[in-house]
Design a protein around this motif. Structure first.
Motif, PDB file in Angstrom:
ATOM      1  N   PHE A 111       0.843  -1.195   0.000  1.00  0.00           N
ATOM      2  CA  PHE A 111       0.000   0.000   0.000  1.00  0.00           C
ATOM      3  C   PHE A 111       0.879   1.247   0.000  1.00  0.00           C
ATOM      4  O   PHE A 111       0.693   2.152  -0.810  1.00  0.00           O
ATOM      5  N   TYR A 112       1.856   1.292   0.921  1.00  0.00           N
ATOM      6  CA  TYR A 112       2.708   2.475   1.060  1.00  0.00           C
ATOM      7  C   TYR A 112       3.626   2.697  -0.145  1.00  0.00           C
ATOM      8  O   TYR A 112       4.098   3.812  -0.354  1.00  0.00           O
ATOM      9  N   TYR A 113       3.854   1.691  -0.914  1.00  0.00           N
ATOM     10  CA  TYR A 113       4.621   1.862  -2.155  1.00  0.00           C
ATOM     11  C   TYR A 113       3.834   2.741  -3.131  1.00  0.00           C
ATOM     12  O   TYR A 113       4.409   3.515  -3.889  1.00  0.00           O
ATOM     13  N   HIS A 114       2.517   2.639  -3.079  1.00  0.00           N
ATOM     14  CA  HIS A 114       1.659   3.359  -4.027  1.00  0.00           C
ATOM     15  C   HIS A 114       1.055   4.638  -3.456  1.00  0.00           C
ATOM     16  O   HIS A 114       0.846   5.598  -4.196  1.00  0.00           O
ATOM     17  N   TYR A 115       0.754   4.634  -2.179  1.00  0.00           N
ATOM     18  CA  TYR A 115       0.083   5.779  -1.544  1.00  0.00           C
ATOM     19  C   TYR A 115       0.698   6.056  -0.180  1.00  0.00           C
ATOM     20  O   TYR A 115       1.102   5.139   0.519  1.00  0.00           O
ATOM     21  N   LYS A 116       0.703   7.339   0.198  1.00  0.00           N
ATOM     22  CA  LYS A 116       1.233   7.719   1.507  1.00  0.00           C
ATOM     23  C   LYS A 116       0.257   7.394   2.633  1.00  0.00           C
ATOM     24  O   LYS A 116       0.668   7.042   3.729  1.00  0.00           O
ATOM     25  N   ASN A 117      -1.039   7.561   2.339  1.00  0.00           N
ATOM     26  CA  ASN A 117      -2.079   7.362   3.350  1.00  0.00           C
ATOM     27  C   ASN A 117      -3.442   7.290   2.659  1.00  0.00           C
ATOM     28  O   ASN A 117      -3.509   7.348   1.428  1.00  0.00           O
ATOM     29  N   ILE A 118      -4.493   7.199   3.419  1.00  0.00           N
ATOM     30  CA  ILE A 118      -5.851   7.130   2.872  1.00  0.00           C
ATOM     31  C   ILE A 118      -6.172   8.395   2.071  1.00  0.00           C
ATOM     32  O   ILE A 118      -6.801   8.339   1.020  1.00  0.00           O
ATOM     33  N   TYR A 119      -5.725   9.533   2.571  1.00  0.00           N
ATOM     34  CA  TYR A 119      -6.010  10.795   1.893  1.00  0.00           C
ATOM     35  C   TYR A 119      -5.352  10.845   0.516  1.00  0.00           C
ATOM     36  O   TYR A 119      -5.877  11.452  -0.412  1.00  0.00           O
ATOM     37  N   ASP A 120      -4.231  10.196   0.391  1.00  0.00           N
ATOM     38  CA  ASP A 120      -3.549  10.106  -0.898  1.00  0.00           C
ATOM     39  C   ASP A 120      -4.382   9.293  -1.898  1.00  0.00           C
ATOM     40  O   ASP A 120      -4.412   9.597  -3.093  1.00  0.00           O
ATOM     41  N   VAL A 121      -5.081   8.288  -1.420  1.00  0.00           N
ATOM     42  CA  VAL A 121      -5.990   7.508  -2.277  1.00  0.00           C
ATOM     43  C   VAL A 121      -7.116   8.424  -2.766  1.00  0.00           C
ATOM     44  O   VAL A 121      -7.439   8.459  -3.959  1.00  0.00           O
ATOM     45  N   ILE A 122      -7.692   9.198  -1.855  1.00  0.00           N
ATOM     46  CA  ILE A 122      -8.768  10.124  -2.221  1.00  0.00           C
ATOM     47  C   ILE A 122      -8.251  11.151  -3.221  1.00  0.00           C
ATOM     48  O   ILE A 122      -8.893  11.421  -4.242  1.00  0.00           O
ATOM     49  N   LEU A 123      -7.086  11.689  -2.947  1.00  0.00           N
ATOM     50  CA  LEU A 123      -6.467  12.656  -3.857  1.00  0.00           C
ATOM     51  C   LEU A 123      -6.297  12.071  -5.254  1.00  0.00           C
ATOM     52  O   LEU A 123      -6.485  12.762  -6.258  1.00  0.00           O
ATOM     53  N   SER A 124      -5.983  10.796  -5.330  1.00  0.00           N
ATOM     54  CA  SER A 124      -5.750  10.161  -6.636  1.00  0.00           C
ATOM     55  C   SER A 124      -7.002  10.184  -7.513  1.00  0.00           C
ATOM     56  O   SER A 124      -6.899  10.205  -8.736  1.00  0.00           O
ATOM     57  N   PHE A 125      -8.176  10.198  -6.918  1.00  0.00           N
ATOM     58  CA  PHE A 125      -9.411  10.275  -7.700  1.00  0.00           C
ATOM     59  C   PHE A 125      -9.537  11.634  -8.389  1.00  0.00           C
ATOM     60  O   PHE A 125     -10.085  11.740  -9.475  1.00  0.00           O
ATOM     61  N   TYR A 126      -9.040  12.671  -7.741  1.00  0.00           N
ATOM     62  CA  TYR A 126      -9.133  14.024  -8.288  1.00  0.00           C
ATOM     63  C   TYR A 126      -7.917  14.396  -9.139  1.00  0.00           C
ATOM     64  O   TYR A 126      -8.002  15.275  -9.993  1.00  0.00           O
ATOM     65  N   PHE A 127      -6.806  13.731  -8.882  1.00  0.00           N
ATOM     66  CA  PHE A 127      -5.529  14.130  -9.482  1.00  0.00           C
ATOM     67  C   PHE A 127      -5.581  14.228 -11.007  1.00  0.00           C
ATOM     68  O   PHE A 127      -5.112  15.202 -11.593  1.00  0.00           O
ATOM     69  N   ASP A 128      -6.115  13.224 -11.647  1.00  0.00           N
ATOM     70  CA  ASP A 128      -6.148  13.221 -13.112  1.00  0.00           C
ATOM     71  C   ASP A 128      -7.448  13.780 -13.676  1.00  0.00           C
ATOM     72  O   ASP A 128      -7.690  13.708 -14.879  1.00  0.00           O
ATOM     73  N   ASP A 129      -8.271  14.325 -12.819  1.00  0.00           N
ATOM     74  CA  ASP A 129      -9.564  14.848 -13.234  1.00  0.00           C
ATOM     75  C   ASP A 129      -9.482  16.366 -13.329  1.00  0.00           C
ATOM     76  O   ASP A 129      -8.568  16.991 -12.810  1.00  0.00           O
ATOM     77  N   SER A 130     -10.432  16.935 -14.013  1.00  0.00           N
ATOM     78  CA  SER A 130     -10.563  18.387 -14.035  1.00  0.00           C
ATOM     79  C   SER A 130     -12.010  18.727 -14.355  1.00  0.00           C
ATOM     80  O   SER A 130     -12.766  17.878 -14.820  1.00  0.00           O
ATOM     81  N   ILE A 131     -12.366  19.956 -14.103  1.00  0.00           N
ATOM     82  CA  ILE A 131     -13.705  20.419 -14.437  1.00  0.00           C
ATOM     83  C   ILE A 131     -13.649  20.941 -15.865  1.00  0.00           C
ATOM     84  O   ILE A 131     -12.792  21.764 -16.188  1.00  0.00           O
ATOM     85  N   GLU A 132     -14.533  20.435 -16.689  1.00  0.00           N
ATOM     86  CA  GLU A 132     -14.562  20.846 -18.097  1.00  0.00           C
ATOM     87  C   GLU A 132     -15.424  22.097 -18.235  1.00  0.00           C
ATOM     88  O   GLU A 132     -16.647  22.025 -18.164  1.00  0.00           O
TER      89      GLU A 132
END
Length: 182
Positions: A42-63
């Motif tokens: 898990f820690y290889y991919h994410y720092k914490n739970i909040y990092d998982v949540i951030l990943s949902f928004y990271f590649d997204d944007s408002i069109e």
């Protein structure tokens, strides 16, 4: 390839857990146990739970369809309702700053473009964009967190309290204050 696959599995498991638990109840152990992976994976991919949540928004944007103020407001509200359940869960959790920052950064970039029509240099546009984007972000999220508000009601309330006319007056006052200081 394997890294992306593991990250996707972690995201999917997080969403699955979110069906029965709140964000603040989900921890790394639950994800690891359900996926049968080690914590270090898990820690290889994410720092914490909040990092998982951030990943949902990271590649997204408002069109944004345009840089007209009404469209900016409408598309921001549309984004929140596009994935309403997840965004509401985030907005009611300790991770709400992630959603706040996501909305703010999208608004900020778009407001810079919106402000092009005014005679402001780039640093003035940035300063004004920070102010307007922060006001819009805070107000949109405040209205969104109140689950009684529909999309239409949120847009209507923004049109009432933070309308384009108000933004225009703020901008004119800002420009006047710059001229007065010279």
């Amino acid at each position: 390839m394997v890294k992306k696959k593991t990250e996707k599995l972690i995201q999917e498991k997080f969403l699955k857990l979110l069906e029965s638990k709140s964000i603040d109840e989900i921890d790394i152990n639950m994800i690891c146990k359900n996926l049968k992976i080690k914590r270090q994976t898990f820690y290889y991919h994410y720092k914490n739970i909040y990092d998982v949540i951030l990943s949902f928004y990271f590649d997204d944007s408002i069109e944004y369809k345009s840089v007209k103020y009404e469209d900016i407001v409408q598309e921001t509200v549309n984004y929140l309702f596009k994935n309403e359940e997840f965004n509401r869960e985030v907005s009611h959790s300790n991770a709400k700053d992630i959603l706040n920052e996501f909305i703010y950064s999208n608004l900020y970039k778009t407001m810079i473009l919106y402000l092009k029509k005014y005679k402001l240099n780039i640093s003035q546009k940035k300063e004004e964009s920070v102010f307007i984007s922060k006001c819009l972000t805070d107000y949109v999220l405040y209205l969104f967190e109140n689950e009684n508000n529909t999309q239409e009601e949120i847009v209507e309330k923004i049109a009432t309290f933070l309308s384009e006319d108000i933004v225009l007056n703020i901008t004119k006052s800002y420009i006047s204050s710059l001229k007065y200081k010279k």
